[in-house]
Design a protein around this motif. Structure first.
Motif, PDB file in Angstrom:
ATOM      1  N   THR A   3       0.883  -1.458  -0.115  1.00 28.32           N
ATOM      2  CA  THR A   3      -0.003   0.003   0.149  1.00 28.32           C
ATOM      3  C   THR A   3       0.835   1.234   0.049  1.00 28.32           C
ATOM      4  O   THR A   3       1.949   1.328   0.807  1.00 28.32           O
ATOM      5  CB  THR A   3      -0.807  -0.006   1.410  1.00 28.32           C
ATOM      6  N   PRO A   4       0.457   2.288  -0.855  1.00 27.66           N
ATOM      7  CA  PRO A   4       1.451   3.481  -0.802  1.00 27.66           C
ATOM      8  C   PRO A   4       1.192   4.234   0.577  1.00 27.66           C
ATOM      9  O   PRO A   4       0.308   4.444   0.953  1.00 27.66           O
ATOM     10  CB  PRO A   4       0.875   4.176  -2.056  1.00 27.66           C
ATOM     11  N   VAL A   5       2.319   4.750   0.806  1.00 30.88           N
ATOM     12  CA  VAL A   5       2.308   5.696   2.010  1.00 30.88           C
ATOM     13  C   VAL A   5       2.045   6.871   1.761  1.00 30.88           C
ATOM     14  O   VAL A   5       2.560   7.405   0.886  1.00 30.88           O
ATOM     15  CB  VAL A   5       3.972   5.389   2.699  1.00 30.88           C
ATOM     16  N   PRO A   6       0.931   7.427   2.491  1.00 27.72           N
ATOM     17  CA  PRO A   6       0.577   8.773   2.194  1.00 27.72           C
ATOM     18  C   PRO A   6       1.661   9.933   2.633  1.00 27.72           C
ATOM     19  O   PRO A   6       2.548   9.524   3.520  1.00 27.72           O
ATOM     20  CB  PRO A   6      -0.722   8.910   2.888  1.00 27.72           C
ATOM     21  N   CYS A   7       1.659  10.812   2.051  1.00 21.76           N
ATOM     22  CA  CYS A   7       2.538  11.948   2.446  1.00 21.76           C
ATOM     23  C   CYS A   7       2.175  12.463   3.908  1.00 21.76           C
ATOM     24  O   CYS A   7       1.132  12.263   4.336  1.00 21.76           O
ATOM     25  CB  CYS A   7       2.263  13.108   1.473  1.00 21.76           C
ATOM     26  N   PRO A   8       3.133  13.093   4.611  1.00 22.95           N
ATOM     27  CA  PRO A   8       3.239  13.531   5.752  1.00 22.95           C
ATOM     28  C   PRO A   8       1.987  14.609   5.920  1.00 22.95           C
ATOM     29  O   PRO A   8       1.149  14.536   7.183  1.00 22.95           O
ATOM     30  CB  PRO A   8       4.546  14.171   6.283  1.00 22.95           C
ATOM     31  N   ALA A   9       1.847  15.340   5.154  1.00 26.81           N
ATOM     32  CA  ALA A   9       0.606  16.375   5.223  1.00 26.81           C
ATOM     33  C   ALA A   9      -0.617  15.359   5.336  1.00 26.81           C
ATOM     34  O   ALA A   9      -1.695  15.672   5.817  1.00 26.81           O
ATOM     35  CB  ALA A   9       0.633  17.437   3.879  1.00 26.81           C
ATOM     36  N   GLN A  53     -19.641  17.736  -4.003  1.00 33.30           N
ATOM     37  CA  GLN A  53     -19.698  16.510  -4.822  1.00 33.30           C
ATOM     38  C   GLN A  53     -18.263  15.822  -4.622  1.00 33.30           C
ATOM     39  O   GLN A  53     -18.282  14.561  -4.613  1.00 33.30           O
ATOM     40  CB  GLN A  53     -19.642  17.179  -6.330  1.00 33.30           C
ATOM     41  N   LEU A  54     -17.134  16.536  -4.392  1.00 33.99           N
ATOM     42  CA  LEU A  54     -15.945  16.171  -4.312  1.00 33.99           C
ATOM     43  C   LEU A  54     -15.853  15.135  -2.872  1.00 33.99           C
ATOM     44  O   LEU A  54     -15.280  13.930  -2.915  1.00 33.99           O
ATOM     45  CB  LEU A  54     -14.937  16.645  -4.372  1.00 33.99           C
ATOM     46  N   ALA A  55     -16.375  15.759  -1.904  1.00 33.15           N
ATOM     47  CA  ALA A  55     -16.313  15.257  -0.503  1.00 33.15           C
ATOM     48  C   ALA A  55     -17.414  13.988  -0.427  1.00 33.15           C
ATOM     49  O   ALA A  55     -17.145  13.242   0.526  1.00 33.15           O
ATOM     50  CB  ALA A  55     -16.812  16.167   0.405  1.00 33.15           C
ATOM     51  N   THR A  56     -18.298  13.933  -1.163  1.00 37.58           N
ATOM     52  CA  THR A  56     -19.256  12.831  -1.118  1.00 37.58           C
ATOM     53  C   THR A  56     -19.123  11.829  -2.258  1.00 37.58           C
ATOM     54  O   THR A  56     -19.674  10.689  -1.892  1.00 37.58           O
ATOM     55  CB  THR A  56     -20.997  13.227  -1.178  1.00 37.58           C
ATOM     56  N   ASP A  57     -18.241  11.971  -3.207  1.00 39.89           N
ATOM     57  CA  ASP A  57     -17.944  10.815  -4.183  1.00 39.89           C
ATOM     58  C   ASP A  57     -17.127   9.972  -3.747  1.00 39.89           C
ATOM     59  O   ASP A  57     -15.962  10.260  -3.431  1.00 39.89           O
ATOM     60  CB  ASP A  57     -17.502  11.668  -5.442  1.00 39.89           C
ATOM     61  N   PRO A  58     -17.384   8.664  -3.631  1.00 46.12           N
ATOM     62  CA  PRO A  58     -16.513   7.711  -3.119  1.00 46.12           C
ATOM     63  C   PRO A  58     -15.168   7.465  -3.820  1.00 46.12           C
ATOM     64  O   PRO A  58     -14.355   6.842  -3.430  1.00 46.12           O
ATOM     65  CB  PRO A  58     -17.573   6.357  -2.876  1.00 46.12           C
ATOM     66  N   ALA A  59     -15.653   7.720  -5.218  1.00 44.93           N
ATOM     67  CA  ALA A  59     -14.080   7.588  -5.963  1.00 44.93           C
ATOM     68  C   ALA A  59     -13.148   8.701  -5.841  1.00 44.93           C
ATOM     69  O   ALA A  59     -12.043   8.570  -6.189  1.00 44.93           O
ATOM     70  CB  ALA A  59     -14.655   7.681  -7.703  1.00 44.93           C
ATOM     71  N   ASN A  60     -13.357   9.545  -5.033  1.00 43.39           N
ATOM     72  CA  ASN A  60     -12.599  10.667  -4.699  1.00 43.39           C
ATOM     73  C   ASN A  60     -11.891  10.679  -3.070  1.00 43.39           C
ATOM     74  O   ASN A  60     -13.035  10.232  -2.259  1.00 43.39           O
ATOM     75  CB  ASN A  60     -13.219  12.108  -4.876  1.00 43.39           C
ATOM     76  N   ASP A  61     -10.815  10.643  -2.924  1.00 38.90           N
ATOM     77  CA  ASP A  61     -10.064  10.660  -1.503  1.00 38.90           C
ATOM     78  C   ASP A  61     -10.181  12.283  -1.163  1.00 38.90           C
ATOM     79  O   ASP A  61      -9.510  13.206  -1.638  1.00 38.90           O
ATOM     80  CB  ASP A  61      -8.608  10.325  -1.603  1.00 38.90           C
ATOM     81  N   PRO A  62     -11.078  12.592  -0.189  1.00 32.71           N
ATOM     82  CA  PRO A  62     -11.190  14.075   0.007  1.00 32.71           C
ATOM     83  C   PRO A  62      -9.952  14.705   0.710  1.00 32.71           C
ATOM     84  O   PRO A  62      -9.584  15.873   0.100  1.00 32.71           O
ATOM     85  CB  PRO A  62     -12.033  14.046   1.111  1.00 32.71           C
ATOM     86  N   VAL A  63      -9.205  14.029   1.368  1.00 32.91           N
ATOM     87  CA  VAL A  63      -7.829  14.390   1.644  1.00 32.91           C
ATOM     88  C   VAL A  63      -6.935  14.650   0.782  1.00 32.91           C
ATOM     89  O   VAL A  63      -6.354  15.916   0.401  1.00 32.91           O
ATOM     90  CB  VAL A  63      -7.149  13.457   2.772  1.00 32.91           C
ATOM     91  N   GLY A  64      -6.901  13.966  -0.424  1.00 32.15           N
ATOM     92  CA  GLY A  64      -6.211  13.899  -1.780  1.00 32.15           C
ATOM     93  C   GLY A  64      -6.659  15.218  -2.369  1.00 32.15           C
ATOM     94  O   GLY A  64      -5.647  15.921  -2.951  1.00 32.15           O
TER      95      GLY A  64
END
Length: 88
Positions: A3-9, A53-64
């Motif tokens: 699994t890719p490691v997320p960035c520190p932010a 839309q972005l926050a509720t779309d399961p295809a989008n990572d809101p943090v990303g």
């Protein structure tokens, strides 16, 4: 496959959100994570409808998405999340 490691932010943002959720539920308060993401995305320059839309779309990572729209300033992304959490 690892699994890719997320960035520190991204890790910092997720930790902030997880901590706020835990604190709210421990104290019997509701916690609307979507509203936190929407508020942060709006702070990063998106319109309310697009942010929702972005926050509720399961295809989008809101943090990303927050990091993407904050641009090269990951500190700004963290600040946007901190402001959203304070408003929640």
């Amino acid at each position: 496959m690892s699994t890719p490691v997320p960035c520190p932010a991204a890790q910092r943002i997720q930790t902030l959100i997880d901590g706020a959720r835990h604190s709210a539920t421990s104290n019997g308060r509701s916690f609307d994570e979507v509203e936190v993401y929407v508020h942060a995305l709006v702070r990063c320059g998106l319109g309310q409808a697009e942010a929702r839309q972005l926050a509720t779309d399961p295809a989008n990572d809101p943090v990303g998405r927050i990091l993407h729209y904050a641009g090269s300033s990951h500190n700004f992304a963290i600040l946007a999340v901190e402001e959203a959490l304070a408003a929640a």
